[in-house]
Design a protein around this motif. Structure first.
Motif, short mmCIF file in Angstrom:
data_model
loop_
_atom_site.label_atom_id
_atom_site.label_comp_id
_atom_site.label_asym_id
_atom_site.label_seq_id
_atom_site.Cartn_x
_atom_site.Cartn_y
_atom_site.Cartn_z
N TYR A 1 -23.51 -15.93 48.60
CA TYR A 1 -22.38 -15.58 49.48
C TYR A 1 -21.31 -14.82 48.69
CZ TYR A 1 -18.29 -16.18 52.49
OH TYR A 1 -17.18 -15.95 53.25
N SER B 1 -19.46 -6.16 47.21
CA SER B 1 -18.70 -5.27 48.08
C SER B 1 -17.54 -4.62 47.33
CB SER B 1 -18.18 -6.04 49.29
OG SER B 1 -17.22 -6.98 48.88
N ALA C 1 -15.94 -21.22 55.07
CA ALA C 1 -17.28 -20.68 55.35
C ALA C 1 -18.31 -21.79 55.54
CB ALA C 1 -17.71 -19.74 54.23
N GLU D 1 -22.66 -11.27 47.62
CA GLU D 1 -22.78 -10.33 48.73
C GLU D 1 -21.44 -9.97 49.36
OE1 GLU D 1 -25.61 -12.26 51.27
OE2 GLU D 1 -27.30 -11.30 50.27
N ASN D 2 -20.53 -10.94 49.45
CA ASN D 2 -19.28 -10.72 50.17
C ASN D 2 -18.10 -10.31 49.30
OD1 ASN D 2 -20.12 -11.36 52.90
ND2 ASN D 2 -20.50 -13.38 52.06
#
Length: 158
Positions: free
Chosen positions: A7, A15, A33, A10-11
């Motif tokens: 998580y 990014s 989350a 990727e987030n």
């Protein structure tokens, strides 16, 4: 714990969001989350240890390593975590110069610190990507690994 690492990668990291995030804010975001506090702290500790591995000039696990090719002998615990397919993939990554002895050992170190019952080749690929992302000067290796991870076969499969 691995889900949290994925998580985060990727987030936030992948990014190209601001990497220097306040740990309390990050913990709060991960809690929102749906992650549990114990797992959050384990994942953050895992990331801190990864950063510490690449920041140190001393690599005790590579002491006395020559420049000639060597065969990596896996401990019993490593063999239980890294099956033959994973071990073969690490050898492949060294052969194509995505990993060197130092980054291979960093990957194995981080794999062994994961707190998950099941671990497979796809998980290993993500750990390699996370390690390479955090090692300065490995941008080309990271890009090559990213291509391997997200590569989709072209044409008919036989």
């Amino acid at each position: 714990m691995f889900d949290i690492l994925m998580y985060l990668f990727e987030n936030l990291i992948h990014s190209e969001a601001e990497i220097r995030v306040d740990q309390d804010e990050l913990t709060e975001e991960l809690t929102r989350a749906g992650f549990h506090h114990d797992e959050i702290y384990k994942a953050l500790s895992w990331l801190e240890k990864l950063a510490a591995l690449q920041e140190t000039d001393q690599k005790p696990y590579l002491a006395g390593l020559s420049t000639t090719p060597v065969t990596r002998i896996y401990t019993y615990q490593e063999q239980m975590r890294l099956d033959v397919e994973c071990q073969g993939f690490l050898i492949f990554l060294e052969q194509i110069k995505v990993l060197d002895a130092s980054t291979r050992e960093m990957v194995i170190d981080r794999v062994m610190e994961l707190d998950s019952a099941e671990f497979g080749l796809e998980d290993l690929k993500w750990v390699v990507l996370m390690v390479l992302f955090n090692v300065p000067g490995k941008e080309n290796a990271y890009a090559q690994m990213e291509d391997l991870l997200f590569e989709t076969p072209q044409g008919p499969l036989h």
